[in-house]
Design a protein around this motif. Structure first.
Motif, mmCIF file in Angstrom:
data_model
loop_
_atom_site.group_PDB
_atom_site.id
_atom_site.type_symbol
_atom_site.label_atom_id
_atom_site.label_comp_id
_atom_site.label_asym_id
_atom_site.label_seq_id
_atom_site.Cartn_x
_atom_site.Cartn_y
_atom_site.Cartn_z
ATOM 1 N N LEU A 50 29.938 -26.695 35.817
ATOM 2 C CA LEU A 50 28.688 -26.068 35.375
ATOM 3 C C LEU A 50 28.676 -24.572 35.695
ATOM 4 N N ILE A 51 29.186 -24.198 36.862
ATOM 5 C CA ILE A 51 29.264 -22.782 37.220
ATOM 6 C C ILE A 51 30.210 -22.041 36.281
ATOM 7 N N ILE A 52 31.352 -22.633 35.981
ATOM 8 C CA ILE A 52 32.308 -22.016 35.055
ATOM 9 C C ILE A 52 31.679 -21.857 33.677
ATOM 10 N N PHE A 53 30.981 -22.877 33.208
ATOM 11 C CA PHE A 53 30.319 -22.818 31.901
ATOM 12 C C PHE A 53 29.257 -21.722 31.880
ATOM 13 N N ALA A 54 28.489 -21.580 32.974
ATOM 14 C CA ALA A 54 27.462 -20.531 33.056
ATOM 15 C C ALA A 54 28.096 -19.143 33.009
ATOM 16 N N VAL A 55 29.216 -18.959 33.681
ATOM 17 C CA VAL A 55 29.907 -17.670 33.665
ATOM 18 C C VAL A 55 30.418 -17.365 32.255
ATOM 19 N N ILE A 56 30.929 -18.358 31.574
ATOM 20 C CA ILE A 56 31.406 -18.156 30.194
ATOM 21 C C ILE A 56 30.247 -17.736 29.297
ATOM 22 N N ILE A 57 29.097 -18.368 29.456
ATOM 23 C CA ILE A 57 27.921 -17.995 28.650
ATOM 24 C C ILE A 57 27.497 -16.564 28.960
ATOM 25 N N LEU A 89 29.438 -14.131 30.035
ATOM 26 C CA LEU A 89 30.451 -13.198 29.543
ATOM 27 C C LEU A 89 30.405 -13.030 28.026
ATOM 28 N N PHE A 90 30.331 -14.125 27.311
ATOM 29 C CA PHE A 90 30.455 -14.072 25.857
ATOM 30 C C PHE A 90 29.117 -14.158 25.126
ATOM 31 N N GLY A 91 28.122 -14.680 25.751
ATOM 32 C CA GLY A 91 26.837 -14.859 25.092
ATOM 33 C C GLY A 91 26.794 -16.170 24.347
ATOM 34 N N ALA A 92 25.616 -16.740 24.260
ATOM 35 C CA ALA A 92 25.464 -18.051 23.628
ATOM 36 C C ALA A 92 25.772 -18.010 22.139
ATOM 37 N N ALA A 93 25.545 -16.871 21.484
ATOM 38 C CA ALA A 93 25.785 -16.772 20.041
ATOM 39 C C ALA A 93 27.284 -16.784 19.721
ATOM 40 N N LYS A 94 28.117 -16.322 20.643
ATOM 41 C CA LYS A 94 29.559 -16.253 20.396
ATOM 42 C C LYS A 94 30.286 -17.574 20.672
ATOM 43 N N LEU A 95 29.674 -18.469 21.419
ATOM 44 C CA LEU A 95 30.361 -19.708 21.800
ATOM 45 C C LEU A 95 30.800 -20.551 20.606
#
Length: 100
Positions: free
Chosen positions: A19-26, A28-34
Motif C-alpha cells: 500500500l505504501i509503494i502504491f501510494a508513492v507511485i500515485i 509520483l505519476f498522478g492518478a490520471a497517468k496510471l
C-alpha cells in the motif's frame, strides 16, 4: 513453539508495504497517468510474449492458437512481425545465395 504465518504477498512484502509503494507511485505519476502506464506496460508485455514465442519457431501455428491474426494485432505487433519476416527472407536468401 508457535508458528505465526504472516501475509507476505510478493517477495516478502506484506499488505502495508504494498500500500505504501502504491501510494508513492500515485504521488509520483498522478492518478490520471496510471491507466496510461498500465496500458503501455501491458502492450510491452504482449509484444515481449509474442517475440519469445517467435523464438521457439512455428510462428504460424502460434498465431492461430493465440488468436493474433491481422484483425486483432496491434500496430507494433504487425510491425515486429513484418520486420521478422523481412529478416528471415534476407537470411534465407543469404543462405541460399539468391537475391530477389
Amino acid at each position: 513453539m508457535s508458528t505465526h504465518i504472516t501475509g507476505h504477498l510478493i517477495g516478502g512484502l506484506g499488505t502495508p508495504e504494498l500500500l505504501i509503494i502504491f501510494a508513492v507511485i500515485i504521488l509520483l505519476f498522478g492518478a490520471a497517468k496510471l491507466p496510461e502506464l498500465a496500458r503501455g506496460s501491458g502492450r510491452a508485455l504482449r509484444i515481449f510474449k509474442a517475440e519469445t514465442k517467435g523464438l521457439d519457431g512455428g510462428d504460424e501455428s502460434d498465431d492461430v492458437e493465440s488468436g493474433t491474426d491481422r484483425g486483432t494485432m496491434s500496430a507494433e505487433e504487425r510491425e515486429l512481425k513484418a520486420r521478422n519476416a523481412e529478416s528471415e527472407r534476407i537470411a534465407r536468401e543469404h543462405r541460399d545465395g539468391t537475391t530477389s
